[in-house]
Design a protein around this motif. Structure first.
Motif, PDB file in Angstrom:
ATOM      1  N   GLY A 245      38.624  35.353  36.454  1.00  0.00           N
ATOM      2  CA  GLY A 245      39.170  34.577  37.823  1.00  0.00           C
ATOM      3  C   GLY A 245      38.247  33.577  38.130  1.00  0.00           C
ATOM      4  O   GLY A 245      37.413  33.149  37.502  1.00  0.00           O
ATOM      5  N   PRO A 246      38.640  32.858  39.481  1.00  0.00           N
ATOM      6  CA  PRO A 246      37.816  31.738  39.678  1.00  0.00           C
ATOM      7  C   PRO A 246      36.388  32.053  39.966  1.00  0.00           C
ATOM      8  O   PRO A 246      35.562  31.114  39.994  1.00  0.00           O
ATOM      9  N   GLN A 247      35.939  33.503  40.474  1.00  0.00           N
ATOM     10  CA  GLN A 247      34.725  33.782  40.679  1.00  0.00           C
ATOM     11  C   GLN A 247      33.957  34.326  39.303  1.00  0.00           C
ATOM     12  O   GLN A 247      32.825  34.974  39.583  1.00  0.00           O
ATOM     13  N   GLN A 248      34.555  34.125  38.179  1.00  0.00           N
ATOM     14  CA  GLN A 248      34.366  34.684  36.857  1.00  0.00           C
ATOM     15  C   GLN A 248      34.229  36.281  36.867  1.00  0.00           C
ATOM     16  O   GLN A 248      33.345  36.833  36.177  1.00  0.00           O
ATOM     17  N   ARG A 249      34.982  36.714  37.831  1.00  0.00           N
ATOM     18  CA  ARG A 249      35.431  38.075  37.697  1.00  0.00           C
ATOM     19  C   ARG A 249      36.497  38.542  36.963  1.00  0.00           C
ATOM     20  O   ARG A 249      37.436  37.745  36.774  1.00  0.00           O
ATOM     21  N   GLU A 250      36.388  39.561  36.150  1.00  0.00           N
ATOM     22  CA  GLU A 250      37.481  39.901  35.175  1.00  0.00           C
ATOM     23  C   GLU A 250      38.689  40.467  36.132  1.00  0.00           C
ATOM     24  O   GLU A 250      38.586  41.285  36.915  1.00  0.00           O
ATOM     25  N   VAL A 251      39.887  40.161  35.653  1.00  0.00           N
ATOM     26  CA  VAL A 251      41.058  40.170  36.306  1.00  0.00           C
ATOM     27  C   VAL A 251      41.129  41.981  36.082  1.00  0.00           C
ATOM     28  O   VAL A 251      41.189  42.415  34.850  1.00  0.00           O
ATOM     29  N   PRO A 252      41.494  42.359  37.356  1.00  0.00           N
ATOM     30  CA  PRO A 252      41.789  44.193  37.018  1.00  0.00           C
ATOM     31  C   PRO A 252      42.968  44.264  36.114  1.00  0.00           C
ATOM     32  O   PRO A 252      43.891  43.754  36.148  1.00  0.00           O
ATOM     33  N   SER A 253      42.765  45.364  35.450  1.00  0.00           N
ATOM     34  CA  SER A 253      43.660  45.921  34.520  1.00  0.00           C
ATOM     35  C   SER A 253      45.123  46.136  35.114  1.00  0.00           C
ATOM     36  O   SER A 253      46.188  45.760  34.593  1.00  0.00           O
TER      37      SER A 253
END
Length: 253
Positions: A245-253
């Protein structure tokens, strides 16, 4: 008293699909229909929690896809040799082991054989992969013993095993007119087996064919693994799987 059957039931208990054949005392074999005219069916069990019924094969999958409340069990064979086999799970408010679920499926196969043959067979040859479990002889032996116990629990009194690639080789041999050295590749749903064997019309007469098996090996990787790789690594990323995502966090499954 019903007279006993003279012959042998053969069961291919597969990770994805299962099939059966009956061989009479002359060695003539015929496939046994399992669902209507279909001679194979998905290795699947569905426990319907709405009316506490149990369904198998295509019927099991249809129940699940139709939105019926319950539990669908697939790839039962992959549990053989696993510590999970004796673990229990909740099915319709009852604790049941995965070993019992395997036995339930085998019981359904035996019942369908009885419907076709008129009498429930007691002698069976079951196919098995070269390795149920890679590089672990103890767990591999445990896997075969678990399958043996499941078969005995549903009424089979004489149970023997044949390596699946050897069974394929013996079938192919019936169509040969000269001796050959053959590589048999058996790509299954949960395992892949490779065997080099000497075959020929004259060798069919030998009682002991152990010397004709020149090499055999197998790995615990099959079509189910390819499906997962294709889905998880190629298709699902196109739909957002593992994206950041925008904050470089992985999109939840």
């Amino acid at each position: 008293m019903t007279p006993p059957l003279h012959g042998t039931l053969g069961i291919d208990f597969g990770t994805s699909n299962s099939a059966m054949a009956w061989a009479d005392v002359r060695g003539t074999a015929r496939l046994i229909p399992l669902e209507g005219t279909a001679v194979s069916m998905p290795t699947a069990v569905f426990y319907n929690s709405e009316d506490s019924t149990t369904h198998f094969g295509r019927d099991a999958v249809a129940q699940y896809l139709g939105g019926t409340e319950g539990r669908l069990m697939r790839s039962l064979k992959s549990l053989l040799g696993s510590p999970l086999l004796l673990e229990t799970t909740v099915v319709n408010h009852q604790q049941i082991s995965f070993q019992e679920i395997v036995a339930t499926f085998l019981a359904a196969l035996r019942e369908r054989a009885a419907q076709s043959l008129g009498v429930a067979p007691t002698k069976v040859v079951m196919g098995r992969p070269v390795h149920f479990v890679d590089d672990d002889l103890e767990r591999d032996a445990l896997a075969q013993d678990s399958l043996l116990q499941a078969a005995q629990a549903v009424g089979f009194r004489q149970v023997s095993f044949q390596l699946e690639p050897i069974a394929a080789a013996l079938d192919y041999e019936r169509r040969l007119d000269s001796e050959r050295v053959v590589l048999v590749v058996d790509l299954g749903g949960g395992t892949s087996d490779f065997t080099v064997v000497r075959l020929g019309p004259q060798r069919m007469k030998l009682a002991n064919r152990a010397g004709d098996v020149l090499a055999t090996t197998g790995v615990h990787i099959g079509g189910t693994d390819f499906d997962h790789k294709l889905s998880l690594e190629q298709v699902m990323p196109l739909l957002g799987y593992k994206h950041l995502g925008p904050q470089q966090r992985e999109v939840p499954s």
